[in-house]
Write a protein that holds these residues in place. Sequence first.
Motif, short mmCIF file in Angstrom:
data_model
loop_
_atom_site.label_atom_id
_atom_site.label_comp_id
_atom_site.label_asym_id
_atom_site.label_seq_id
_atom_site.Cartn_x
_atom_site.Cartn_y
_atom_site.Cartn_z
N ARG A 41 109.95 21.77 51.07
CA ARG A 41 109.37 22.57 49.98
C ARG A 41 108.19 21.84 49.34
N ILE A 42 108.35 20.54 49.11
CA ILE A 42 107.28 19.74 48.51
C ILE A 42 106.04 19.76 49.42
N VAL A 47 100.52 21.65 50.79
CA VAL A 47 99.67 22.22 51.84
C VAL A 47 99.06 23.53 51.34
N ASN A 48 99.83 24.34 50.67
CA ASN A 48 99.33 25.60 50.12
C ASN A 48 98.22 25.35 49.09
N CYS A 54 101.37 25.66 57.06
CA CYS A 54 102.19 24.81 57.92
C CYS A 54 103.30 25.64 58.53
N TYR A 55 103.80 25.14 59.63
CA TYR A 55 104.89 25.81 60.34
C TYR A 55 105.72 24.75 61.05
N THR A 64 109.98 18.72 61.54
CA THR A 64 108.56 18.37 61.65
C THR A 64 107.72 19.61 61.36
N LEU A 65 106.77 19.46 60.44
CA LEU A 65 105.87 20.54 60.09
C LEU A 65 104.47 20.24 60.62
N ILE A 66 103.86 21.23 61.22
CA ILE A 66 102.47 21.13 61.69
C ILE A 66 101.59 21.74 60.60
#
Length: 71
Positions: A41-42, A47-48, A54-55, A64-66
Amino acid sequence: METLDLHGTRHQKADDKIRSFLNFANLPCQIITGNSDDMKRIVKEIVNQYGWYCYEKDNYNYGTLIINERI
């Protein structure tokens, strides 16, 4: 691909660490959060704020988020 590993990072310290990484990272990049929903969430909130998205890396690795620019 540049990678930030947040394993062992306390939630209170995550914001600064994430921003320091994203300020200089070449996109796309990845952030390893582990299975912590709070850490994901952080990362997603920050990123937003950058105007990016991100996904999850794939269907079997939810930790892992890209991060990439909006198209």
